[in-house]
Design an enzyme around this catalytic site. Structure first.
Site, PDB file in Angstrom:
ATOM      1  N   GLU A  13     -40.514  39.695  -0.836  1.00 20.60           N
ATOM      2  CA  GLU A  13     -40.614  38.023  -1.514  1.00 20.60           C
ATOM      3  C   GLU A  13     -40.959  36.915  -0.582  1.00 20.60           C
ATOM      4  O   GLU A  13     -40.173  35.845  -0.700  1.00 20.60           O
ATOM      5  CB  GLU A  13     -39.332  38.182  -2.161  1.00 20.60           C
ATOM      6  CG  GLU A  13     -38.786  39.118  -3.229  1.00 20.60           C
ATOM      7  CD  GLU A  13     -37.453  38.804  -4.042  1.00 20.60           C
ATOM      8  OE1 GLU A  13     -36.793  38.050  -3.848  1.00 20.60           O
ATOM      9  OE2 GLU A  13     -37.403  39.490  -5.150  1.00 20.60           O
ATOM     10  N   GLU A  49     -37.601  46.128  -7.295  1.00 17.80           N
ATOM     11  CA  GLU A  49     -36.174  45.537  -7.646  1.00 17.80           C
ATOM     12  C   GLU A  49     -36.258  45.281  -9.037  1.00 17.80           C
ATOM     13  O   GLU A  49     -37.040  44.570  -9.664  1.00 17.80           O
ATOM     14  CB  GLU A  49     -35.862  44.473  -6.867  1.00 17.80           C
ATOM     15  CG  GLU A  49     -35.633  44.736  -5.301  1.00 17.80           C
ATOM     16  CD  GLU A  49     -35.140  43.382  -4.590  1.00 17.80           C
ATOM     17  OE1 GLU A  49     -34.229  42.400  -5.039  1.00 17.80           O
ATOM     18  OE2 GLU A  49     -35.362  43.418  -3.326  1.00 17.80           O
TER      19      GLU A  49
HETATM   20  C1  BG6 Z   1     -33.925  39.675  -4.405  1.00 15.43           C
HETATM   21  C2  BG6 Z   1     -33.888  39.833  -3.177  1.00 15.43           C
HETATM   22  O1  BG6 Z   1     -34.267  38.380  -4.759  1.00 15.43           O
HETATM   23  O2  BG6 Z   1     -32.725  39.447  -5.282  1.00 15.43           O
HETATM   24  C3  BG6 Z   1     -32.429  40.771  -3.006  1.00 15.43           C
HETATM   25  O3  BG6 Z   1     -34.695  40.761  -2.552  1.00 15.43           O
HETATM   26  C4  BG6 Z   1     -31.246  40.107  -3.552  1.00 15.43           C
HETATM   27  O4  BG6 Z   1     -32.108  40.648  -1.403  1.00 15.43           O
HETATM   28  C5  BG6 Z   1     -31.566  40.289  -5.078  1.00 15.43           C
HETATM   29  O5  BG6 Z   1     -30.133  40.754  -3.371  1.00 15.43           O
HETATM   30  C6  BG6 Z   1     -30.475  39.869  -5.987  1.00 15.43           C
HETATM   31  O6  BG6 Z   1     -30.003  38.415  -5.709  1.00 15.43           O
HETATM   32  P1  BG6 Z   1     -28.491  38.198  -5.184  1.00 15.43           P
HETATM   33  O7  BG6 Z   1     -28.505  36.817  -4.905  1.00 15.43           O
HETATM   34  O8  BG6 Z   1     -27.875  38.447  -6.485  1.00 15.43           O
HETATM   35  O9  BG6 Z   1     -28.371  39.082  -4.238  1.00 15.43           O
END
Ligand code: BG6
Length: 467
Positions: free
Chosen positions: A164, A368
């Site tokens: 990202e 993700e």
């Molecule tokens: C993504 C990242 O954007 O979102 C992760 O690659 C991150 O590292 C995930 O954990 C979820 O976001 P957050 O802030 O809820 O942890």
């Protein structure tokens, strides 16, 4: 519903080094920007000192992954564990740790799918060069990538260069943009972004040169934006929101150049980055083998008229900025919103998969996708996360639909394999299939407990998709 997942589909799950490993300074590891940021947060006690303690528990955790049935595990290597000060000595203990992890994954028939850099630039590079502002960090990254290919490339055949970049660059603390005069911030951001693109290209080219049988690609934070109305200006605004937040980066990764609208913006704001003549060849040679995308939500935009006094837009927050002359983010009344403000939208996933495949014609993998919630351990010693099962089930159905549409999707790796340090909310917000028994204030025993979603995903994998 007909099942379109191929037999060799990669059912996986994800994590990242600073969020799962802990041991932030063990065995020679240097401090990273992610460590620095986690120590600075005064409202969240959990930091990278222990996180989920994967560093000490990796065997138990990988055995759980095996039990879950994962075909692949998407994780990141910590640059500062391999080269503690970013561009100096290689730390053999860091290499040993990842060798052990990779070997144990392979022993358990899990394909290692490695990200080289997930928000955790070695902090020494910030101190020496102001991080990505300097070209020195570009060459340091290429060297680090080469060290990893040399050490792990005999067993790791799938790589993502970074996680990202397109989102990371918008968040000042991730880029160490502190105490910079307001009129210089966007110039610095544009230069850092450009340097990361050159570093990305050098690492891609080095992979193709050193590991001809390996595959490498970017991992982007995907953006899918709906217009707030059918006014043509709003339709254009929605498209520009996608373009400015993600597509400009995909264009650079896939075609080695910024698209016209982006160059125009950089010129108009007088923040065009400094480039070198050799960059063109480097950027254009770096063809990705696939695109990895992270998907959590969709957005809505309406047109925001230009304001000569404010060419850089206004920030709703770091991530979802508005831009005068282009777009303004709105709420979507048609979608359910999570406790953490995420608009849940499985159809958006089908749309974005189709969009990227139509544009770039590269195999896609989701690295993700998941639901962040405050899971509770109940009196029966379990975690009943039926809300997560619903979320994932609907998104998997959207993947199936996208494959039926003709998209070449080869894997799905939900975030996250187990509870880990949320990038913003510590252990309050959890995403995992495996509950890690700790909270922000007490590390407890860090017991691993399989959530209901663990058993459900196990069945999904056994059935190769839909249940
Ligand atoms: C993504 C990242 O954007 O979102 C992760 O690659 C991150 O590292 C995930 O954990 C979820 O976001 P957050 O802030 O809820 O942890």
């Amino acid at each position: 519903m007909k099942n379109y997942f191929k037999k060799d589909f990669w059912w996986g799950a994800s994590s990242s080094a600073f969020q799962i490993e802990g041991a932030w300074d063990k065995d020679g590891k240097g401090k990273s920007v992610a460590d620095h940021n986690s120590f600075m947060k005064s409202d969240v006690q959990a930091d990278t000192t222990v996180a989920s303690d994967f560093y000490h528990n990796y065997k138990e955790d990988i055995l759980l992954m095996k039990e879950l049935g994962l075909k692949t595990y998407r994780f990141s290597i910590s640059w500062a564990r391999i080269i503690p000060d970013g561009d100096g000595e290689v730390n053999q203990k860091g290499i040993d740790f990842y060798n052990d992890v990779i070997d144990f994954l392979l022993e358990n028939d899990i394909i290692p799918f490695v990200t080289l850099y997930h928000f955790d630039l070695p902090f020494a590079l910030v101190e020496k060069y102001n991080g990505w502002e300097s070209r020195d960090s570009v060459y340091a990254f290429e060297r680090y990538a080469r060290v990893c290919y040399e050490a792990f490339g005999d067993r790791v055949k799938h790589w993502q260069v970074n996680n990202e970049q397109n989102l990371m660059v918008r968040v000042n603390i991730r880029m160490n943009i502190y105490d910079v005069p307001a009129d210089q911030v966007e110039r610095m951001r544009a230069q850092m972004d450009y340097h990361m693109f050159v570093a990305h290209a050098l690492a891609t080219n080095a992979c193709h040169e050193m590991l001809p049988d390996a595959k490498i690609g970017p991992a982007v934070s995907s953006t899918m934006t709906y217009p707030s109305s059918n006014r043509p200006e709003d339709v254009w605004a929605a498209r520009m929101n996608d373009n400015f937040k993600t597509n400009y980066a995909l264009e650079m990764y896939c075609y080695g150049d910024y698209p016209g609208y982006y160059k125009e913006y950089l010129r108009k704001c007088d923040i065009y980055p400094i480039t070198k003549p050799e960059d063109q060849g480097i950027l254009k040679a770096a063809k990705p083998d696939f695109i990895a995308l992270n998907y959590y939500r969709t957005l809505v935009a309406s047109y925001l008229p230009a304001d000569e006094a404010n060419p850089f837009g206004t920030k709703v927050n770091d991530i979802d900025f508005d831009l005068y002359g282009y777009f303004k983010i709105e709420k979507n009344p048609n979608l359910v919103v999570t406790d953490y403000g995420i608009q849940v939208d499985p159809m958006g996933l089908r749309l974005v998969l189709n969009d990227y495949y139509e544009k770039y014609r590269l195999p896609l993998i989701i690295t993700e996708n998941g639901l962040g919630t405050g899971d509770q351990l109940t009196e029966d010693g379990k975690v009943h996360d039926d809300y997560r099962i619903d979320y994932l089930k609907n998104h998997i159905a959207a993947c199936n639909d996208a494959i039926a549409d003709g998209v070449e999707l080869f894997g799905y790796c939900p975030w996250s394999v187990m509870d880990l340090l949320s990038s913003r909310q510590g252990f309050m917000k959890r995403y995992g299939f495996i509950y890690v028994d700790r909270d922000d204030f007490d590390e407890k025993q860090l017991r691993r407990i399989k959530k209901d979603s663990f058993h459900w995903y196990q069945e999904v994998i056994k059935n190769n998709g839909l249940i």
